[in-house]
Design a protein around this motif. Structure first.
Motif, PDB file in Angstrom:
ATOM      1  N   SER A  42       1.645 -10.138  -3.804  1.00 31.78           N
ATOM      2  CA  SER A  42       2.143  -8.770  -3.694  1.00 31.78           C
ATOM      3  C   SER A  42       2.273  -8.079  -5.040  1.00 31.78           C
ATOM      4  N   GLN A  95      -7.772  -4.225   3.381  1.00 26.15           N
ATOM      5  CA  GLN A  95      -6.667  -3.793   4.240  1.00 26.15           C
ATOM      6  C   GLN A  95      -5.321  -3.993   3.552  1.00 26.15           C
ATOM      7  N   MET A  96      -5.187  -5.117   2.830  1.00 23.10           N
ATOM      8  CA  MET A  96      -3.935  -5.360   2.112  1.00 23.10           C
ATOM      9  C   MET A  96      -3.730  -4.309   1.025  1.00 23.10           C
ATOM     10  N   GLU A  98      -4.953  -1.280   1.006  1.00 27.48           N
ATOM     11  CA  GLU A  98      -4.689  -0.007   1.686  1.00 27.48           C
ATOM     12  C   GLU A  98      -3.226   0.082   2.133  1.00 27.48           C
ATOM     13  N   ARG A  99      -2.711  -0.998   2.720  1.00 28.91           N
ATOM     14  CA  ARG A  99      -1.304  -0.997   3.154  1.00 28.91           C
ATOM     15  C   ARG A  99      -0.371  -0.843   1.962  1.00 28.91           C
ATOM     16  N   ARG A 100      -0.727  -1.517   0.875  1.00 28.89           N
ATOM     17  CA  ARG A 100       0.119  -1.453  -0.313  1.00 28.89           C
ATOM     18  C   ARG A 100       0.140  -0.035  -0.879  1.00 28.89           C
ATOM     19  N   ALA A 102      -0.316   2.678   0.746  1.00 26.39           N
ATOM     20  CA  ALA A 102       0.332   3.587   1.695  1.00 26.39           C
ATOM     21  C   ALA A 102       1.848   3.600   1.523  1.00 26.39           C
ATOM     22  N   ARG A 111       8.494   0.743  10.630  1.00 29.03           N
ATOM     23  CA  ARG A 111       8.223  -0.668  10.337  1.00 29.03           C
ATOM     24  C   ARG A 111       7.701  -1.386  11.576  1.00 29.03           C
ATOM     25  N   ARG A 114       4.132  -0.331  12.268  1.00 32.35           N
ATOM     26  CA  ARG A 114       3.196  -0.995  11.357  1.00 32.35           C
ATOM     27  C   ARG A 114       2.997  -2.449  11.774  1.00 32.35           C
ATOM     28  N   GLU A 117       0.700  -2.497  14.753  1.00 38.61           N
ATOM     29  CA  GLU A 117      -0.679  -2.236  14.343  1.00 38.61           C
ATOM     30  C   GLU A 117      -1.288  -3.471  13.682  1.00 38.61           C
ATOM     31  N   MET A 118      -0.519  -4.126  12.829  1.00 45.64           N
ATOM     32  CA  MET A 118      -1.013  -5.326  12.162  1.00 45.64           C
ATOM     33  C   MET A 118      -1.254  -6.449  13.164  1.00 45.64           C
TER      34      MET A 118
END
Length: 178
Positions: A42, A95-96, A98-100, A102, A111, A114, A117-118
């Motif tokens: 992360s 995707q990771m 993109e999520r980060r 966002a 939450r 999300r 969706e995940m």
């Protein structure tokens, strides 16, 4: 309390602390097991994360190929399987990132949305990965299937490892996947 009991307890506490510090230093000073660089996935920049995931996927697939001792007839099927798994790893990294970018959801409802969706995305990815594995698995002999089963149980979203096969430090750590 008697002095010798107090001394024993103090010695045990000091020893436990020293062992914990030694273990952390043995892992490169990072408690989460990441060696060098940043503290963990992360904390990585998107390009760094993508490169690391691609490197890990390539390494794990190379190990799997060696372990299977493929015949020349099986190599094209493995190449297709490998290309599919590599594409999945690249897609996961994107995707990771993109999520980060966002940002974190602000409310409990966001939450949960999300997470939902995940979950749907993981379900879809797993279905595609299963089809790829089934196609390749059908080309393997009985002994190779045994090897594949042992090696692949820690590979992918349903496996025991994190983002791919984890043999670097002696096995799987958690329930997330590639």
């Amino acid at each position: 309390m008697k002095t010798w009991i107090k001394t024993s307890i103090a010695a045990a506490v000091i020893t436990a602390g020293a062992l914990g510090t030694t273990a952390a230093l043995a892992w490169g000073g990072h408690c989460d097991g990441m060696r060098g660089g940043k503290a963990g996935w992360s904390q990585m920049e998107p390009e760094q994360m993508k490169a690391k995931m691609a490197e890990r996927a390539e390494l794990h697939l190379a190990r799997l190929e060696l372990a299977l001792a493929l015949s020349p007839e099986q190599k094209p099927a493995f190449a297709t399987f490998k290309a599919d798994m590599t594409t999945r790893a690249e897609r996961m990294a994107a995707q990771m990132a993109e999520r980060r970018s966002a940002g974190a959801p602000q409310t409990a409802v966001e939450r949960m949305q999300r997470m939902e969706e995940m979950g749907a995305l993981r379900q879809s990815e797993m279905a595609g990965a299963r089809k790829s594995v089934e196609t390749f698995y059908a080309t393997l002999g009985d002994a190779q299937k045994t090897v594949f089963d042992a090696e692949f149980k820690s590979f992918g979203p349903g496996g025991k490892s994190g983002h791919g096969m984890r043999h670097e430090r002696g096995g799987a750590r958690d329930g997330r996947g590639m």
